[in-house]
Each structure stands twice: as structure tokens, then as C-alpha cells.
Design a protein around this motif. Structure first.
Motif, PDB file in Angstrom:
ATOM      1  N   CYS A  73      53.955  14.270 -13.113  1.00 23.88           N
ATOM      2  CA  CYS A  73      52.690  14.067 -13.666  1.00 23.88           C
ATOM      3  C   CYS A  73      52.408  12.754 -14.188  1.00 23.88           C
ATOM      4  O   CYS A  73      52.777  12.428 -15.348  1.00 23.88           O
ATOM      5  CB  CYS A  73      52.280  15.271 -14.594  1.00 23.88           C
ATOM      6  SG  CYS A  73      50.538  14.995 -15.124  1.00 23.88           S
ATOM      7  N   CYS A  76      50.328  13.268 -18.112  1.00 27.68           N
ATOM      8  CA  CYS A  76      51.145  13.533 -18.927  1.00 27.68           C
ATOM      9  C   CYS A  76      52.409  12.758 -19.026  1.00 27.68           C
ATOM     10  O   CYS A  76      53.251  12.932 -19.877  1.00 27.68           O
ATOM     11  CB  CYS A  76      51.165  14.871 -19.712  1.00 27.68           C
ATOM     12  SG  CYS A  76      52.125  15.907 -18.290  1.00 27.68           S
ATOM     13  N   CYS A  89      49.259  19.813 -12.472  1.00 29.41           N
ATOM     14  CA  CYS A  89      50.260  20.129 -13.508  1.00 29.41           C
ATOM     15  C   CYS A  89      50.283  21.412 -14.367  1.00 29.41           C
ATOM     16  O   CYS A  89      48.950  21.605 -14.859  1.00 29.41           O
ATOM     17  CB  CYS A  89      50.141  18.591 -14.542  1.00 29.41           C
ATOM     18  SG  CYS A  89      51.239  18.839 -15.755  1.00 29.41           S
ATOM     19  N   ASP A  91      51.213  21.789 -17.176  1.00 31.06           N
ATOM     20  CA  ASP A  91      51.441  21.453 -18.533  1.00 31.06           C
ATOM     21  C   ASP A  91      50.054  21.015 -19.181  1.00 31.06           C
ATOM     22  O   ASP A  91      49.511  21.261 -20.233  1.00 31.06           O
ATOM     23  CB  ASP A  91      52.453  20.244 -18.656  1.00 31.06           C
ATOM     24  CG  ASP A  91      53.625  20.606 -19.609  1.00 31.06           C
ATOM     25  OD1 ASP A  91      53.930  21.708 -19.735  1.00 31.06           O
ATOM     26  OD2 ASP A  91      53.614  19.843 -20.796  1.00 31.06           O
ATOM     27  N   CYS A  92      49.419  20.156 -18.302  1.00 29.10           N
ATOM     28  CA  CYS A  92      48.379  19.493 -18.928  1.00 29.10           C
ATOM     29  C   CYS A  92      46.938  19.399 -17.704  1.00 29.10           C
ATOM     30  O   CYS A  92      45.908  19.215 -18.325  1.00 29.10           O
ATOM     31  CB  CYS A  92      48.313  17.779 -19.105  1.00 29.10           C
ATOM     32  SG  CYS A  92      48.367  16.794 -17.423  1.00 29.10           S
TER      33      CYS A  92
HETATM   34 ZN   LIG Z   1      50.518  16.741 -16.773  1.00 27.49          ZN
END
Ligand SMILES: [Zn+2]
Length: 113
Positions: A73, A76, A89, A91-92
């Protein structure tokens, strides 16, 4: 059916690996398949039985191991696992992902007697 030619490729590798006097038969082959490799597993099992006939791996069990899709990604800068090729992503939530794998297919190991 492209699974047929995939199996022929596997057969070449297996034949070569089993081409030793101490190997009578291949009993199991473990194959890692990336989530995005586009492999149809039912078709692969079918092709496996057909293609392995007459080789030391005739009748060998084919074990298919799923590898997750991975991507880097850019938002991030983490390497993350993704469910779909175009997933954001996890995560983010960023959308700028560079796929890092998941379209590979390789033999992990095999059992012989
Ligand atoms: Zn990310």
C-alpha cells in the motif's frame, strides 16, 4: 482448458524430481496456488488425474494450498493481504496498491516412497 497445460508443467517438474532409483512412486504433491492465479481447482484435479497417468505420480494425491493475495500500500507503506485484486487497503482504506504476489503457482513439496 489451461489447467491441462499447468498440469503438464507440473508433471515435468515431478518427473524430474522423481527420476531417482530410490523413488518408486510419488504419493502426494503439495501445490501452492495464489488467490489470483486464476486456477479452477475442480478442473485442476481432473487434469491432474489425466496428465499423471503413466508417470510415477499416477494416483498421487494433489493437495492445493491457497496463498493469499498480497499488495504494497502506497498510502501507509505496509504490505497487506487483499481479498480481491482491486480491494482497497484493509489497514488504511487507501486505493493505491501494488500487487506483490498471489498469481503464482508452485510445487511446495512432495512425498515419495
Ligand atoms: Zn494502507
Amino acid at each position: 482448458m489451461h489447467e491441462m497445460s499447468l498440469c503438464e508443467g507440473i508433471r515435468r517438474v515431478v518427473d524430474q524430481a522423481a527420476d531417482r532409483p530410490d523413488v518408486t512412486r510419488v504419493t502426494r504433491v503439495r501445490l501452492e496456488i495464489g488467490k489470483f492465479a486464476g486456477v479452477e481447482k475442480n478442473a485442476l484435479s481432473f487434469a491432474w488425474e489425466v496428465v499423471m497417468r503413466g508417470s510415477k505420480a499416477e494416483g498421487a494425491a494433489l493437495e492445493m494450498i491457497d496463498l493469499p493475495g498480497r499488495a504494497l500500500c502506497y498510502d501507509c507503506m505496509k504490505e497487506v493481504e487483499i481479498a480481491e485484486r482491486l480491494s482497497p487497503c484493509p489497514d488504511c482504506g487507501g486505493g493505491k496498491l501494488l500487487p506483490q504476489g498471489g498469481d503464482e503457482m508452485q510445487i511446495k513439496d512432495m512425498e515419495v516412497v
